[in-house]
Design an enzyme around this catalytic site. Structure first.
Site, short mmCIF file in Angstrom:
data_model
loop_
_atom_site.label_atom_id
_atom_site.label_comp_id
_atom_site.label_asym_id
_atom_site.label_seq_id
_atom_site.Cartn_x
_atom_site.Cartn_y
_atom_site.Cartn_z
N HIS A 132 0.68 11.94 -6.37
CA HIS A 132 -0.17 11.94 -5.21
C HIS A 132 1.33 11.97 -3.78
O HIS A 132 0.87 12.40 -2.85
CB HIS A 132 -1.20 11.00 -5.30
N GLU A 133 1.97 11.07 -4.34
CA GLU A 133 2.59 10.11 -2.78
C GLU A 133 3.31 11.62 -2.46
O GLU A 133 4.48 12.42 -1.80
CB GLU A 133 3.09 9.29 -2.85
N HIS A 182 -12.20 1.46 6.98
CA HIS A 182 -11.90 2.79 8.29
C HIS A 182 -13.16 3.17 9.20
O HIS A 182 -13.11 3.79 10.08
CB HIS A 182 -11.91 3.98 7.26
N TYR A 236 -11.11 12.84 2.09
CA TYR A 236 -11.31 12.55 1.07
C TYR A 236 -11.89 13.28 0.85
O TYR A 236 -11.84 13.27 -0.89
CB TYR A 236 -11.24 10.86 1.25
N HIS A 244 0.47 -0.85 0.02
CA HIS A 244 0.15 -0.31 -0.04
C HIS A 244 0.59 1.26 0.35
O HIS A 244 1.81 1.39 0.66
CB HIS A 244 -1.17 0.01 1.32
N ALA A 245 0.63 2.39 -1.03
CA ALA A 245 1.90 3.39 -0.91
C ALA A 245 2.06 4.41 -0.42
O ALA A 245 0.30 4.29 0.58
CB ALA A 245 1.07 4.10 -2.64
N GLU A 283 -4.20 15.16 1.52
CA GLU A 283 -4.12 14.18 0.72
C GLU A 283 -4.44 15.36 -0.92
O GLU A 283 -4.32 14.71 -2.04
CB GLU A 283 -5.20 13.94 0.61
N HIS A 322 2.58 14.52 -0.50
CA HIS A 322 3.38 14.09 0.65
C HIS A 322 4.34 14.72 1.20
O HIS A 322 4.95 15.65 1.88
CB HIS A 322 2.52 13.01 1.25
ZN LIG Z 1 -2.47 10.33 0.67
#
Ligand SMILES: [Zn+2]
Length: 607
Positions: free
Chosen positions: A378-379, A506, A516, A348-349, A406, A382
């Site tokens: 996306h990563e 979740h 999100y 999981h990234a 996010e 962060h």
């Molecule tokens: Zn993220």
């Protein structure tokens, strides 16, 4: 790109608290002086930094080398961190009446709001609460659908069921595996009800009305205002969603006939995803006839054998083109880019800043696909964010609100337009305007279809935490919300002996979800503002901020603020607006909406 695929472990997460530690028995004593308050903040900043770094080092090793020992070490480091945060949160309340400078007062407020779950003071209850969440998470993690009973060798796990829902088009089989996955949840129901009681007790001890109110208090506005804010944003997007829903429903009707009535909610098992939160697997079924397919990067990456590290370099170069420093050499030495052959890892990234300064890393089992190309951006968002705010005091080393963290990488991913791909030499030429609708439709099936689900999860939990939904109507309330917002209905009758919310990660893992939804709204607001700064005059979906120093400067300034200011200040720095505004997303998809409405002529919208 949200939800199942990338629920990140937040890097600098002083608020990554998922589990409060065992009950802390701190003796409050007399309320302090400003000097005592400052000494307390120094202690909190120093201790939390030290424990967060410990937890991240242990967490990194555990994620990249899973063994019972690394799991135990990571759990110990996490517990130490969370116990400390719980204690600081409780102690911060002592200084409520002390007069402090604005930034010191803000640190106190963030400390008090840092918890996702507050443990009751009674140590027995605190232990029970931690135990409940660990066991629900375990039940989810081990969840399988076994048609032939427990001994069945062909049990399906969440990955396999996801794959079947994505590709299988036999409604009977889809219904079977959909129901099968939901069968993992009923055993959690009793635990969940008890968890709600105990976590509410802890929240009340901290001065919150309930756990949901505690979550909503993180947004620099009264808890009640935040729910209204989400409703307001949804109102801005609902007409767009309705157009997509009507169009997709008609295509599903073409395929499945009366199983999908043209005037009702869509059966949830036919949308290509367990939770009907991402419809992109239906693209082939709903693609415009006779139009081009838009750009598909996957065959390009494969044909040119662009390696995972090279794919990541493309992402880095996007950020450096905006004026960000390149990633440190240690990023390339220490990150995990491909699935190792010789050991278990969490694929999981996720993105990390191990020392909360510049030891940036990411961990991802990269495939040569367009999807992973987007996830890389996306990563990296962060990581670049975390480095910008690294000079803030540790309590402020976080995003303006959790939606911001996010949204940053996704904002960059929106700028990965066909024209950009031409510029960096990945494709020879961009499709003409006829490729716009396929491109917009493809992303709408993911980003736009997600929105109402992004609201349902916490709307349900807030009602559960405040007691307006009780265990007698957990399931009914869940499906009422899903019908109202998403316009979907369950594959079959769902009684209260079932516990369908528990089939979404979740809920058992107790991870807040509104972020999100916020991220989806914010990334388009950021894109619109930065595109304007960059002087882009084409329709929004054709704008890319690649190489624009002005836009980059604006973005960097906002990111460097971290959590030091209320988020409207950061939003204003980035966009010139103090309010979240979903009209940017509506603007972006305006050409698609016009096209959908044309296709929907004569159809009834809604359910
Ligand atoms: Zn993220």
């Amino acid at each position: 790109m949200i939800g199942a695929m990338q629920i990140q472990r937040l890097i600098a997460a002083l608020v990554m608290v998922g589990l409060a530690g065992a009950g802390c028995r701190y003796n409050p004593g007399p309320s302090g002086s400003p000097d005592q308050a400052r000494a307390f903040l120094t202690e909190a900043n120093d201790t939390m930094l030290k424990l967060a770094v410990n937890a991240q080092q242990a967490g990194w090793v555990q994620n990249t080398y899973i063994t019972p020992d690394t799991e135990a070490m990571a759990a110990r480091a996490n517990e130490a961190f969370m116990t400390a945060v719980t204690s600081f949160a409780k102690r911060a309340a002592q200084f409520d009446d002390v007069e402090l400078a604005a930034d010191e007062r803000r640190q106190m407020t963030l400390l008090k709001n840092a918890l996702t779950m507050a443990a009751p003071a009674d140590p027995k209850e605190a232990a029970e609460l931690t135990q409940l969440v660990a066991s629900m998470e375990g039940m989810y993690g081990r969840g399988k659908f076994c048609q032939g009973g427990e001994s069945d060798e062909d049990c399906l796990d969440v990955e396999e069921i996801t794959g079947i829902l994505a590709t299988n088009r036999d409604p009977a089989r889809l219904r079977e595996v959909w129901e099968g996955w939901h069968s993992i949840a009923p055993p959690m129901k009793k635990s969940y009800a008890r968890f709600v009681e105990l976590s509410n007790k802890g929240a009340k001890e901290l001065g919150f009305a309930d756990t949901g109110a505690m979550w909503r208090s993180r947004y620099d506005m009264p808890a009640g205002e935040f729910s209204k804010e989400l409703d307001r944003l949804w109102q801005q997007l609902q007409p767009l969603y309705l157009s997509l829903h009507t169009y997709v429903r008609a295509r599903l009707h073409d395929r499945y006939g009366d199983q999908v009535p043209l005037d009702g909610p869509i059966p949830a098992h036919l949308l290509g995803n367990i939770w009907a939160q991402d419809w992109s697997n239906l693209y082939d079924m709903v693609a415009p006839r006779g139009a081009g397919t838009g750009v598909d990067l996957t065959p390009v990456l494969k044909a040119r054998n662009i390696t995972p590290v090279e794919m990541t370099r493309y992402g880095e170069r996007f950020f450096t083109s905006l004026g960000f420093d390149p990633l440190p050499a240690t990023f390339w030495e220490r990150s995990l880019f491909v699935k190792p052959r010789d050991r278990e890892v969490v694929c999981h990234a996720s993105a990390w800043n191990i020392n909360m300064v510049d030891d940036l890393r990411f961990k991802m089992c990269i495939d040569q696909t367009a999807e992973d190309f987007t996830v890389i951006h996306h990563e990296l968002g962060h990581d670049f964010y975390a480095r910008e705010y690294a000079t803030q005091p540790p309590i402020f080393r976080d995003s303006a609100n959790d939606g911001f963290h996010e949204a940053i990488g996704d904002t960059i991913a929106i700028s990965v337009t066909p024209e950009y791909l031409v510029k960096v030499g990945l494709i020879p030429r961009a499709p003409d305007a006829s490729g716009d609708i396929p491109l917009l439709l493809r992303t709408a099936l993911e980003r736009l279809a997600f929105l109402p689900f992004g609201l349902v999860v916490d709307s349900w939990r807030w009602q559960v935490f405040n007691g307006s939904v009780t265990p007698d109507n957990y399931n009914k309330a869940w499906w009422d919300l899903r019908e109202r917002y998403q316009g979907v209905r369950p594959a079959s009758a769902r009684g209260e002996e079932l516990f369908d919310p528990g089939a979404k990660y979740h809920i058992p893992a107790n991870t807040p979800y509104a972020r999100y939804f916020l991220s989806a709204v914010l990334q388009f607001q950021f894109h619109r503002a930065l595109s304007k700064t960059a002087g882009c005059e084409t329709p929004l979906h054709r704008c890319s901020i690649y190489g624009n120093a002005e836009a980059g400067k604006r973005l960097k300034t906002a990111l460097a603020m971290g959590a030091s200011r209320p988020w409207p200040d950061t939003l204003e720095t980035l966009t010139g607006q103090r309010e979240m505004d979903a009209t940017a997303m509506a603007d972006y998809y305006a050409p698609l909406k016009a096209w959908l409405d044309e296709q929907n002529k004569g159809q009834k919208a809604g359910w």
